[in-house]
Design an enzyme around this catalytic site. Structure first.
Site, PDB file in Angstrom:
ATOM      1  N   CYS A 127      46.847  58.121  -6.488  1.00 55.88           N
ATOM      2  CA  CYS A 127      45.645  58.799  -5.533  1.00 55.88           C
ATOM      3  C   CYS A 127      46.021  59.717  -4.477  1.00 55.88           C
ATOM      4  CB  CYS A 127      44.687  57.590  -5.043  1.00 55.88           C
ATOM      5  SG  CYS A 127      45.742  56.588  -4.298  1.00 55.88           S
ATOM      6  N   GLN A 182      51.815  48.773  -4.208  1.00 57.70           N
ATOM      7  CA  GLN A 182      51.099  49.273  -5.257  1.00 57.70           C
ATOM      8  C   GLN A 182      52.055  50.385  -5.905  1.00 57.70           C
ATOM      9  OE1 GLN A 182      47.289  50.591  -4.429  1.00 57.70           O
ATOM     10  NE2 GLN A 182      46.575  51.144  -6.751  1.00 57.70           N
TER      11      GLN A 182
END
Length: 446
Positions: free
Chosen positions: A52, A111
């Site tokens: 992202c 992450q």
């Protein structure tokens, strides 16, 4: 000839680029990007990473100019200032920094490790991973694990999902609030878990696949319900907070969804965008995207500077190790090619000499071994100095010398030396080769 190529990389990330620019550089996904790069001239390996807040690609080529040309197609419409180009050493260091969380929007977040592993497997499936990128990404993952096991870089660090909740808490009172989480992936799960630690009273998890939304809803203690994306028009108007993090290529929330909302905060942490920017035009709607999270995460980043310095020392240590190994491999490739080429010539000429000697009389096994030993000694003595020079060249990053040696001593080379070529084309020149040199016959006589 198997040569260890050099890595060239390109990065479009949040530190320089906007959300739209990252999206523009993303292409059609990791596999498509890798396949496209492998089709470029000179590209032997390719790896792509898309999250992202970053879109990156790395290629392995013999010549760095080929790598630079191949990567020109990666972000052609992105302004130059948003694109960072990386040479071999910079690429290795950058991958380690990414895996360690030092390049993340939220410093030290965990992450990225999973995202890097997933990108590696996708690139591998597309045929892009070879020995160079395998070593590079594997080393980066190792460094990322060391950073988290040996330092506190990730302790108390917020993910994008939890950063979104923190941002929302600065805008509205979450007490007894109603929150909607769109997306049941990893970021959606993190957002839901963070909301579970706030005073919100209800959570709705919306996802294209409802069973996945149910799984997320079951992970929190706050009363939670799972719905499909088709239920969003009925759910969103009553919400106080919407956090969206799907993998959809098109917006899942449009202006009509929020038109009847009284006061609502929407935070879009998806890439590409989940929430149509036009939704912010509606009265009572406050919309934030990934760029807006920078201020929220800056405080976390400042509190982790000491741990980050420790991680950087780990990176320096591991970078030195992989660079030394790379240099040795480059030198070994050139030396192996050199000896392979010399051995081919030696074998051919030993056969020629032995055949001529046998035509002059019986040749004993001991004499044959003497010829072969002499040839081995000549090769060893002649190549000793070039071997040292190649190792010195690798240590000094003199890759031009390495490349030249690899071309000169290509083990596939199978043409006769000039003198022998002259014999083949000029029978009169063969006379000087009718008998072996005196030094050889004298040694055989002994």
């Amino acid at each position: 000839m198997n040569e260890t190529g050099a890595i060239t990389g390109v990065s479009v990330a949040h530190s320089r680029a906007t959300v739209d620019e990252i999206e523009a550089a993303g292409g059609d996904g990791v596999r498509a990007t890798v396949s496209d790069l492998l089709a470029r001239d000179g590209v032997e390996e390719a790896f792509a990473l898309q999250t992202c807040n970053r879109s990156e690609a790395f290629v392995v080529t013999d010549r760095t100019i080929d790598g630079a040309v191949a990567l020109e197609s990666f972000a052609p419409e992105v302004r130059g200032g948003a694109v960072r180009r990386l040479d071999h050493e910079e690429s290795l260091e950058h991958l380690m920094r990414v895996a360690s969380g030092l390049e993340s929007l939220v410093l030290g977040e965990d992450q990225i490790i999973g995202q890097l592993r997933e990108a590696y497997e996708e690139s591998k499936s597309a045929g892009g991973i070879g020995p160079v990128l395998k070593d590079a990404v594997t080393k980066a993952l190792h460094v990322g694990e060391r950073a988290r096991n040996e330092t506190s870089i990730n302790e108390g660090v917020v993910s994008l999902g939890s950063a979104a909740v923190r941002l929302a808490a600065t805008e509205i009172d979450l007490t007894d609030g109603f929150a909607v989480v769109i997306g049941a992936g990893e970021m959606g799960m993190l957002a839901a878990r963070t909301l579970d630690d706030t005073p919100v009273s209800d959570i709705v998890v919306a996802n294209r696949t409802v069973p996945n939304a149910e799984f997320v809803a079951e992970e929190v203690d706050t009363p939670a319900e799972a719905v499909s994306l088709g239920d969003l028009p009925a759910v969103i108007p009553d919400a106080d907070l919407v956090i969206s993090a799907t993998g959809s290529t098109d917006p899942v929330v449009d202006p009509d969804h929020v038109a009847d909302a009284d006061q609502i905060v929407c935070i879009d942490i998806a890439q590409p965008r989940d929430i149509d920017p036009a939704a912010a035009d509606s009265s009572g709607v406050t919309l934030y995207d990934i760029d807006a999270l920078e201020d929220v995460t800056r405080r976390t980043r400042e509190s982790r500077e000491e741990e980050a310095r420790t991680v950087e020392s780990i990176i320096d240590e591991e970078l030195d190790r992989i660079l030394q190994a790379y240099k040795r491999k480059r030198a070994d490739d050139a030396i192996s090619a050199m000896y392979a080429g010399a051995d081919r010539v030696k074998a051919r000429e030993v056969d020629r000499a032995v055949s001529k000697l046998e035509s002059q009389g019986d040749l004993t096994e001991a004499q044959r071994e003497t010829v072969e030993d002499m040839a081995d000694a000549l090769v060893g003595q002649l190549l000793a100095a070039p071997t040292r020079s190649l190792r010195d060249a690798a240590g000094e990053d003199d890759w031009e010398t390495i490349r030249t040696a690899l071309r000169l001593f290509d083990p596939e080379f199978d043409t006769l030396p000039d003198r022998l070529g002259a014999v083949a084309s000029n029978p009169d020149a063969a006379a000087e080769f009718d008998s072996p040199p005196d030094s050889v016959t004298e040694e055989l006589d002994d």
